[in-house]
Design a protein around this motif. Structure first.
Motif, PDB file in Angstrom:
ATOM      1  N   ASP A  51     -42.879  -4.201   2.349  1.00 45.29           N
ATOM      2  CA  ASP A  51     -43.814  -3.481   3.212  1.00 45.29           C
ATOM      3  C   ASP A  51     -43.172  -2.987   4.505  1.00 45.29           C
ATOM      4  O   ASP A  51     -43.870  -2.647   5.451  1.00 45.29           O
ATOM      5  N   ASP A  52     -41.827  -2.954   4.572  1.00 42.64           N
ATOM      6  CA  ASP A  52     -41.191  -2.421   5.764  1.00 42.64           C
ATOM      7  C   ASP A  52     -39.834  -1.810   5.409  1.00 42.64           C
ATOM      8  O   ASP A  52     -39.442  -1.784   4.237  1.00 42.64           O
ATOM      9  N   LEU A  53     -39.142  -1.304   6.431  1.00 39.03           N
ATOM     10  CA  LEU A  53     -37.816  -0.711   6.252  1.00 39.03           C
ATOM     11  C   LEU A  53     -36.992  -1.097   7.470  1.00 39.03           C
ATOM     12  O   LEU A  53     -37.457  -0.986   8.610  1.00 39.03           O
ATOM     13  N   ASP A  54     -35.766  -1.577   7.240  1.00 37.93           N
ATOM     14  CA  ASP A  54     -34.949  -2.148   8.306  1.00 37.93           C
ATOM     15  C   ASP A  54     -33.627  -1.411   8.468  1.00 37.93           C
ATOM     16  O   ASP A  54     -32.918  -1.155   7.491  1.00 37.93           O
ATOM     17  N   ILE A  55     -33.293  -1.127   9.723  1.00 40.92           N
ATOM     18  CA  ILE A  55     -32.041  -0.479  10.095  1.00 40.92           C
ATOM     19  C   ILE A  55     -31.397  -1.309  11.201  1.00 40.92           C
ATOM     20  O   ILE A  55     -32.094  -1.809  12.094  1.00 40.92           O
ATOM     21  N   GLY A  56     -30.079  -1.474  11.150  1.00 40.43           N
ATOM     22  CA  GLY A  56     -29.365  -2.234  12.165  1.00 40.43           C
ATOM     23  C   GLY A  56     -28.264  -1.422  12.819  1.00 40.43           C
ATOM     24  O   GLY A  56     -27.658  -0.552  12.183  1.00 40.43           O
ATOM     25  N   MET A  57     -28.012  -1.703  14.103  1.00 43.57           N
ATOM     26  CA  MET A  57     -26.950  -1.040  14.866  1.00 43.57           C
ATOM     27  C   MET A  57     -26.349  -2.040  15.836  1.00 43.57           C
ATOM     28  O   MET A  57     -27.064  -2.869  16.408  1.00 43.57           O
TER      29      MET A  57
END
Length: 274
Positions: A51-57
């Motif tokens: 139920d979500d979408l994750d991006i990392g930096m």
């Protein structure tokens, strides 16, 4: 239920494409991470029940992204940080779709923007010293809880009466301190080792806690392309190692009784007022 999730995924993918567009234009390094990366490898897209979408930096890239979004971000979206939304207490960013509603139970009483979102996590340096890690973990944990409880987050289950009492005390204590002081102190502790290059980095906004969220720097420092929903996104260079670390046998889906509404979403609206 699956049709509803598919509609949510479509909006989340739309927002991820906006992040990708901006990052590509300004040469900002990012990676899809967590369940989103797992979905890319195992399903070539979203995990059907996610139920979500994750991006990392890494923090330097994250700060650049936040800055360029001030002029570059499409006005269909709202980049939510604790600087752009005074009622948002998390040390991460969420890209929200304006005109939508996506309400999690634990933040249902908070007044911040509650549009459909994707998460954007900054990663900061982790000290080599075990003692310094423990101190950083404890201090950031306390400060994060103070901010969450000040912004009316529900941090206990209905049957956890003792925890509810404890958090009422935390609320009283946290009320003695202005928001900016807690945020500034938390930010300083999160970033206090960013003046040196370390082997490990951590996101302080992750779901698994400090120890588990501490990962190899090279996973985010070096990227390679991966297909997610027929689009080429950026992924950690050793995504097999990353996924094994977090999920073990990541190619085997969990049993059906563990495929659930992980973020406890209690309200979804694709147009406010509808």
């Amino acid at each position: 239920m699956q049709e509803l999730l598919n509609d949510i995924h479509n909006i989340q993918l739309e927002m991820a494409l906006e992040v990708k567009r901006i990052c590509d234009k300004y040469n900002i390094k990012y990676s899809i991470i967590a369940g989103t990366l797992l979905g890319a490898v195992r399903h070539k897209g979203f995990i059907p029940w996610d139920d979500d979408l994750d991006i990392g930096m890494l923090r330097e890239e994250y700060d650049r992204f936040i800055e360029v979004c001030k002029k570059e971000l499409d006005d269909k979206y709202f980049l939510q940080t604790w600087d752009t939304d005074k009622d948002f207490p998390l040390p991460i960013a969420k890209l929200r779709k304006n005109g939508t509603r996506y309400v999690e139970k634990n933040s249902s009483k908070s007044n911040h923007h509650k549009g459909i979102y994707i998460d954007i996590f900054p990663f900061d340096n982790v000290p080599e010293s075990t003692i310094k890690r423990k101190v950083q973990n404890i201090v950031t944990y306390i400060l994060k809880r103070m901010l969450l409880i000040k912004k009316n987050y529900i941090l206990w289950e209905d049957n956890e009466k003792l925890k509810r009492i404890i958090y009422k005390i935390v609320f009283i204590v946290s009320s003695l301190f202005p928001d900016y002081l807690i945020k500034d102190t938390l930010y300083r502790v999160m970033t206090m080792y960013n003046d040196r290059k370390t082997n490990k980095v951590v996101t302080f906004g992750g779901a698994y806690g400090y120890n588990k969220e501490t990962i190899n720097r090279q996973w985010l420092e070096n990227n390679k392309p991966i297909i997610f929903e027929n689009v080429e996104f950026s992924a950690p260079c050793d995504y097999e190692g990353y996924l094994t670390y977090f999920y073990g046998d990541y190619m085997s889906p969990p049993p059906e009784n563990k495929r659930y509404n992980r973020h406890n979403i209690i309200e979804v609206r694709f147009r406010e007022g509808s």
